[in-house]
Design an enzyme around this catalytic site. Structure first.
Site, short mmCIF file in Angstrom:
data_model
loop_
_atom_site.label_atom_id
_atom_site.label_comp_id
_atom_site.label_asym_id
_atom_site.label_seq_id
_atom_site.Cartn_x
_atom_site.Cartn_y
_atom_site.Cartn_z
N ASP A 67 0.44 -1.59 7.11
CA ASP A 67 -0.81 -0.85 6.99
C ASP A 67 -0.88 0.29 7.99
O ASP A 67 -0.07 0.38 8.92
CB ASP A 67 -2.00 -1.80 7.18
N ASN A 136 -10.40 -13.38 10.82
CA ASN A 136 -11.15 -13.72 9.61
C ASN A 136 -10.20 -14.10 8.47
O ASN A 136 -10.62 -14.21 7.32
CB ASN A 136 -12.06 -12.56 9.19
N HIS A 138 -7.54 -12.32 7.51
CA HIS A 138 -6.91 -11.20 6.80
C HIS A 138 -5.40 -11.15 7.05
O HIS A 138 -4.91 -11.60 8.08
CB HIS A 138 -7.59 -9.85 7.10
N GLU A 143 -9.02 -7.90 3.61
CA GLU A 143 -10.13 -8.61 4.22
C GLU A 143 -10.68 -9.66 3.26
O GLU A 143 -10.47 -9.56 2.04
CB GLU A 143 -11.25 -7.61 4.57
C1 F6R Z 1 -1.34 -5.44 11.63
C2 F6R Z 1 -2.07 -6.18 10.63
C3 F6R Z 1 -3.13 -7.18 10.97
C4 F6R Z 1 -2.81 -8.04 12.19
C5 F6R Z 1 -3.95 -9.01 12.47
C6 F6R Z 1 -3.72 -9.80 13.74
O1 F6R Z 1 -0.41 -4.56 11.04
O2 F6R Z 1 -1.83 -5.96 9.49
O3 F6R Z 1 -3.34 -8.00 9.84
O4 F6R Z 1 -1.63 -8.74 11.97
O5 F6R Z 1 -5.16 -8.31 12.60
O6 F6R Z 1 -3.78 -8.93 14.82
P1 F6R Z 1 -3.44 -9.40 16.30
O7 F6R Z 1 -1.99 -9.70 16.33
O8 F6R Z 1 -3.78 -8.21 17.15
O9 F6R Z 1 -4.29 -10.59 16.57
#
Ligand code: F6R
Length: 243
Positions: A67, A136, A138, A143
């Site tokens: 992303d 959450n 995702h 989401e």
């Molecule tokens: C990042 C992404 C997100 C993260 C998720 C966890 O490219 O796609 O889905 O993997 O938000 O983020 P952290 O590792 O910062 O807790």
């Protein structure tokens, strides 16, 4: 599903790096799906170490990131392209042309997302997709909602995600409101999936994702249906989840 419970964040990172290194040794032309966020920072540092020690090469590797924030240029220090350069690409022998991140600077969401999905297809799909887990549930920026988005698309960030990511920006107001993200279908089409999860604050969502019902309100729960998932978590995340 394969499950590894490691004592510490460092052990989790090392285990995940070993798995990716093994993938590159078995198939040096692998296509990797990559993630950003706090969780994979240690794993990328370990891969850089493996490269410097001549254990692995990225020379023939192709990558696609999950992303990118919509509206951020690759030079913006909070863009995911910038993150990847700083944490991995600038330190290994990967061909810059073989690294892809959705084009957040392209205001034409449909064109940006369709061309990304097409490029993944032309590369022959993803061999190993790395994922972190959002608080959450995702994956990428898919989401919680009433359906699983299938392909790469523009996603509005939820308030909780914007708050979680505000720690990287000067203020929450500066966190972009939208992102381009691979869809859940794009992720599920990867031949192997590797999810890494760290910390007690992820325990609750870890339980919902892997021990609860499969529902688009917990997007990561779809991984229960993937035939080749490896979950590597640290003790803090797992103990809280299994309680
Ligand atoms: C990042 C992404 C997100 C993260 C998720 C966890 O490219 O796609 O889905 O993997 O938000 O983020 P952290 O590792 O910062 O807790």
């Amino acid at each position: 599903m394969q499950l590894f419970i490691e004592e510490t964040y460092e052990d989790m990172s090392r285990r995940a790096a070993d798995l990716i290194a093994a993938q590159l040794i078995v198939d040096p032309t692998s296509t990797l799906g990559l993630a950003t966020g706090s969780t994979p920072i240690g794993l990328y540092a370990d891969l850089v170490e493996d490269f410097q020690a001549d254990r692995i090469s990225f020379e023939q590797v192709t990558t696609f990131n999950l992303d990118e924030y919509r509206g951020l240029s690759p030079e913006h220090d909070q863009s995911y392209r910038y993150f990847m350069q700083k944490n991995l690409f600038d330190h290994v022998d990967i061909d810059p042309e073989a690294t892809s991140v959705p084009d957040g600077a392209n205001p034409d969401a449909q064109a940006a997302c369709e061309s990304y999905e097409q490029a993944i297809g032309e590369a022959g799909g993803i061999d190993l997709q790395l994922l972190g887990l959002g608080h959450n549930g995702h994956i990428g920026f898919n989401e919680p909602c009433d359906h699983f988005p299938v392909r790469t698309h523009e996603a509005a960030l939820t308030e909780s995600t914007r708050q979680a990511n505000a720690r990287f920006f000067a203020s929450e107001a500066e966190v972009p409101a939208a992102a381009y993200t691979m869809g859940v279908g794009t992720v599920m089409a990867a031949r192997r999936v590797l999810m890494i999860v760290t910390g007690a604050d992820k325990a609750d969502i870890l339980r919902k994702a892997f021990l609860g019902p499969v529902t688009p309100w917990v997007p990561a729960s779809i991984l229960q249906f993937h035939p080749d998932v490896t979950l590597i978590c640290d003790r803090a995340a797992w103990d809280g989840a299994a309680r």
